[in-house]
Design a protein around this motif. Sequence first.
Motif: not given
Lengths: 97, 312, 393
Positions: B50, B52, B140, B142-144, B146, B159
């Motif tokens: 899982t 982008c 990270y 894909n989640t923005g 991190q 983060t």
Amino acid sequence: MKLKNWKEVTPGAVITEAGSSVKFKTGSWRSLKPVWIEENCIQCLFCWIYCPDMAVKVKDGKRTEFDYDYCKGCGICALECPGKKGNKAILMVEEEK
Amino acid sequence: MAKAVTLKELSKKELLFAPGHRLCAGCGAPIVVKMVLLASDYHLVAANATGCLEVSSCISDYTAWKIPWIHNAFENAAATLSGVETMYRSLKKQGKIDKEIKFIAFGGDGGTYDIGFQSLSGAMERGHDMLYICYDNGAYMNTGIQRSSATPFGADTTTRPAGSVVPGKTEQRKNLTKIMAAHNIPYVAQASPSHWADLVRKVRKALEITGPKFMNIVTPCNRGWRSRTDDAITLSRLAVDTCYWPLYEIENGVTKITFRPREKKPIADFLKTQGRFKHLFKPENEVLIGKIQESIDREWEKLQKEEACFAS
Amino acid sequence: MAKIVAVTGNEAVANALKQVNPDVCAAYPITPQTEMMQRFSSFVSDGKVKTEIILVESEHSSMSACVGACAAGGRVITATSSQGLALMYEILYIASGTRLPIVMPVVNRALSAPLNIHGDHSDSMGARDTGWIQLWSENAQEAYDNTIQAFRIAEHMDIRLPIMINMDGFIISHSIERMEYLDDDQVQNFVGEFKSLNPLLDLEHPVSYGPLILTDYYMEFRKAQDDVESKVPGVVLDVAKDFEKLSGRTYGLFETYRLDDAEIALIILNSAAGTSKDVVDEFRDKGIKAGLLKPRLYRPFPYKEIGEALKHLKAVCVLDRADAFGGSFGPVYMDIATSLYPYKERPVLINKIYGLGGRDYLPDHAKLVLNELVELVGNGTVKSYKEYIGVRE
């Protein structure tokens, strides 16, 4: 496109049509548009190999036109283009309506 | 030794990653995938963690993949592909499959260095015949954006944002390439899409080797690196030229640097191109740039020594 | 010809798996399942099966590898218990949502904390809504028979869902019982060739497994999955009919014991049902109309059929070997209550939690409960709707 109902979806959401993303045109994302200037092109194919969107068409080992259906206008091709004698074979221009 | 190929030859091959995928404009990941798939002369089956690449390449009825492809979850691309590869061996042994197939897993750095680390380590240790490719964009994304264990020292992430007290990431990156080499697998390499011929050659070489292989490929993300949409290749080239991302391979334990920059550029040249390092150029943080340079110099020195060990 | 043997539950199920001879097995040790996969591994080492085994580094990877192997296009098994099943949790949903007929014996064991290795049903109860089919087994014979039938159920073209076969840890997995094995070729003929659906290894038809499905389609896939669940009981019964012809042993969605004319009944899963049946007999001898119902197909739960079987009773006690914390009642109780809800006239329903962490369930416990039901029917007073039994107060 008509959406399928629950009886029509494939078991387990498996997609059976390989490469079906070609039906999803991403060209509309573009705000800048690459323009190919053939006389400055040395056919190095860097634009082709570096294009993230497979939007440089190639025929018989030579690049031809851009595929504007998919080109998102990132500009990598233009930046990487060595051109001929300092003249770029790809220029980015403002996208027009 | 795998034969070098020209772009002209490659351009006559079918592209097995189709347009219409929804990765951001200028994303490095599809460039990497395209090169990897073009490099192969074998039938391929791919697994994808899982991330982008996965969410953008296969949505509802639309898949960009023209080869068999499976996504299971975030942390288990290697374990999933080890299952696929084992079924292949079983069916081949039983005479139910006759074709030769090669297996490739793709994972981002979050799915590879962090959450998928155990799954990857296990699959490599078990000796599955597969090539695992990490497209390392250093967070990270894909989640923005991190922080991950692949995020470079000093980088500003959502983060571990650079603030008045914390200057971005305060730890060094995990050296996953070396950790994979420590699994004593037959082939480990680092590559960069800027050096397409080197990347293609490494993939071709890896696919010729039976057993587990790992490649770590630097993959710019203009959203996370806060750079321009057109600079994925330029930045990956700078990563190589500054020795932030040395191009090398470790084949059967033997280290070989496959590209040596003519002139090693200062790391500041790489850092200044990206918004995620902007705060490092404030006077109070400049010492940190020195620290990054020291660490790069040390690692590069170490790598050259490792290579020299085997040169004689 | 059937062969009479004296074996442990683990050995019986390992033998069923050997007779089925799957293409791929993923194995990871966990008490009390370990022995089963050890035995299966020795079949691999000795060439008694064609199976390729993957000795994974965790149950999470075990289930992940099963998903990959099954999608690739073949028959796949693994086995687990307790924490192992809990670690698989995320991938259990992916296996069922992707409609992969993976077969997995689960040797039921308590969940941590506190750490405990003994038998209770907390593990599989925690996975009861994951979309897996669940068959439960009273003894080694049932575990063996259920395992063989599981392949036919899971792989049925109308179903294509993963399946768990449950048996009690230690009580069944490690106790030696007398039972019957079918012949290898009988089992082979019964399960038949694995038929694949959209196999990943079919290079002529490249497929993509595991797409992102957004708001436009997610509900359609869930509705389709719900619809498949509704077809499971019919297939379970068809497969049981075929199995009876082969073995002479009868299986249904659940087993009823002296229930037809009963006024009070116990509902209980797995090994404790055997103990309870003896006590039901004792009460019958005293002229008390006691009976028992033992669910077999627990997921999907045959609500309608079970409701019909229970509606005539006056009082029923559901014995749960797991508690559903925060749900007030044990998991089986809640399902039984749901089955009975549509009926205007229905039995009074009470719940006892028993045997957690392997605590012995004794005939005295069944007596206590049946006596309470007798009293309840007599005076119409419910002492307590839910109670732990066999616990020090």
